[in-house]
Design an enzyme around this catalytic site. Sequence first.
Site, PDB file in Angstrom:
ATOM      1  N   ASP A   1       0.858  -1.192   0.000  1.00 21.16           N
ATOM      2  CA  ASP A   1       0.000   0.000   0.000  1.00 21.16           C
ATOM      3  C   ASP A   1       0.887   1.233   0.000  1.00 21.16           C
ATOM      4  O   ASP A   1       1.814   1.341   0.810  1.00 21.16           O
ATOM      5  CB  ASP A   1      -0.890  -0.003   1.243  1.00 21.16           C
ATOM      6  CG  ASP A   1      -1.935  -1.119   1.187  1.00 21.16           C
ATOM      7  OD1 ASP A   1      -2.478  -1.356   0.093  1.00 21.16           O
ATOM      8  OD2 ASP A   1      -2.194  -1.738   2.232  1.00 21.16           O
ATOM      9  N   ILE A   2       0.580   2.148  -0.903  1.00 18.74           N
ATOM     10  CA  ILE A   2       1.451   3.305  -1.098  1.00 18.74           C
ATOM     11  C   ILE A   2       0.732   4.633  -0.898  1.00 18.74           C
ATOM     12  O   ILE A   2      -0.443   4.788  -1.275  1.00 18.74           O
ATOM     13  CB  ILE A   2       2.043   3.245  -2.534  1.00 18.74           C
ATOM     14  CG1 ILE A   2       3.177   2.221  -2.552  1.00 18.74           C
ATOM     15  CG2 ILE A   2       2.531   4.606  -3.013  1.00 18.74           C
ATOM     16  CD1 ILE A   2       3.773   2.013  -3.886  1.00 18.74           C
TER      17      ILE A   2
END
Lengths: 244, 199
Positions: free
Chosen positions: A131-132
Amino acid sequence: MVNRESDKRVIPTLLLKDRGFYKTKRFKNPRYLGDPINILKIFNEKEVDEILILDISGSNSAIDYLYLKEIVSECFMPVAYGGNINSVSQIKECLKIGIEKVCICSALFNEEFIKSAVLNFGSSTIIGKIDIKFDFFGTPYIYTNGGRKKVMKFDSEVVEYINRMELGEICINIIDKEATFKGLDDTIITDFSHQFSMPFIISGGAINKSDIQQALNLGADAVAAGACFVYQGKHNAVLISYER
Amino acid sequence: MVIIVDYGMGNAGSIINMLSKLDVECKLSNETHDLEKARALILPGVGSFAQGMLRIKELGLDHIITRLHLNKLPILGICLGAQLLTESSEEHGFNKGLGLLKGVKTVDLAELGFSKLPRIGWVNLKTDMSESFRFYHVHRFFMKCSRKDLILGITDDIYSYPVWLNEENVTAVQFHPEKSHRYGFEFFKKWLIENQIKE
């Protein structure tokens, strides 16, 4: 260049919490969508390529295998499950009840665990999910624990680690875009999809069929999306759809 | 009763779900008496060849399966389970398989020019059958077959490699019929009828 068109997949992502499916926006404000059994039945009838179920209840809750078994029993397509997977015994249980793959997020950088997961169940069983969020300067950073914990910069060292772990697939999800209908992240796809030695799944912000097609053309091997398969219209009315 | 051979590797739950939907009695087991009474065996499998073969040998299942094969018991291998029926594999070094399918070896898909592995996705098949088939595949190795007479289906793409093999009582499929919607149901119905397990 190898033509892999026929294998490209479009994967609805469903968020599980308190025995219901929810949809969040940028990982916040979970909104109830409906009963998992009904929703999965619809996706099964629409013959989706694959389904990704992510439990968002948080790190303190144990996996309810009996319930999971019940909801996936009518899924005659591949099912991946994620949400706090951090042990080999959990993966073993998942495979027993009709789930083919597990999605590992917060425990992805626990090298010993990942190695034993791949060794025990084969790389194709393990999806790594990253997840960014982007910082002020547009630099991508990896977040875990439901987007609350900043871990490290997302760069070629991370790619090297993932490739070395021989995961079956890697899913890059852009938190800031989730359920915003702002479009899948072209830059991340172009910059990173070819660096990974395994299939690359992009997620976050999908608008519609043509946006998804563009992501696949740019080099993604699969697209995972939630909002565009469960919402319709400008007021986000809940409606399950899956257009080929 | 169809016995799904339990050697600790594979998505047995998905196969049980599909067979149950088709009203076929089935059970996951590695007990000799269950296997001996079975109407057919299904060898599932997800994971590495070496690990799979090791577990099968540890449980003494190799001898039982070979013996039941000589009695012409229907045997269906799926994915890794199919590869284990071949002569050998080159995954993590050379390893011997159960060798039920002579002239078939498990080799790396990279040999065919794939740049990203495992290959994951839905693939159309080319067969001589009237039905059209499209199955979910996920694999890094494939069954290289030197005997054309065994091949029932190949991939309908530029690679054209075999994914559905059959020799008398033995069927080996690289894809996952248990996860392939209506095509999977069609596949199982066909296999059950041809092996006289179901009418």
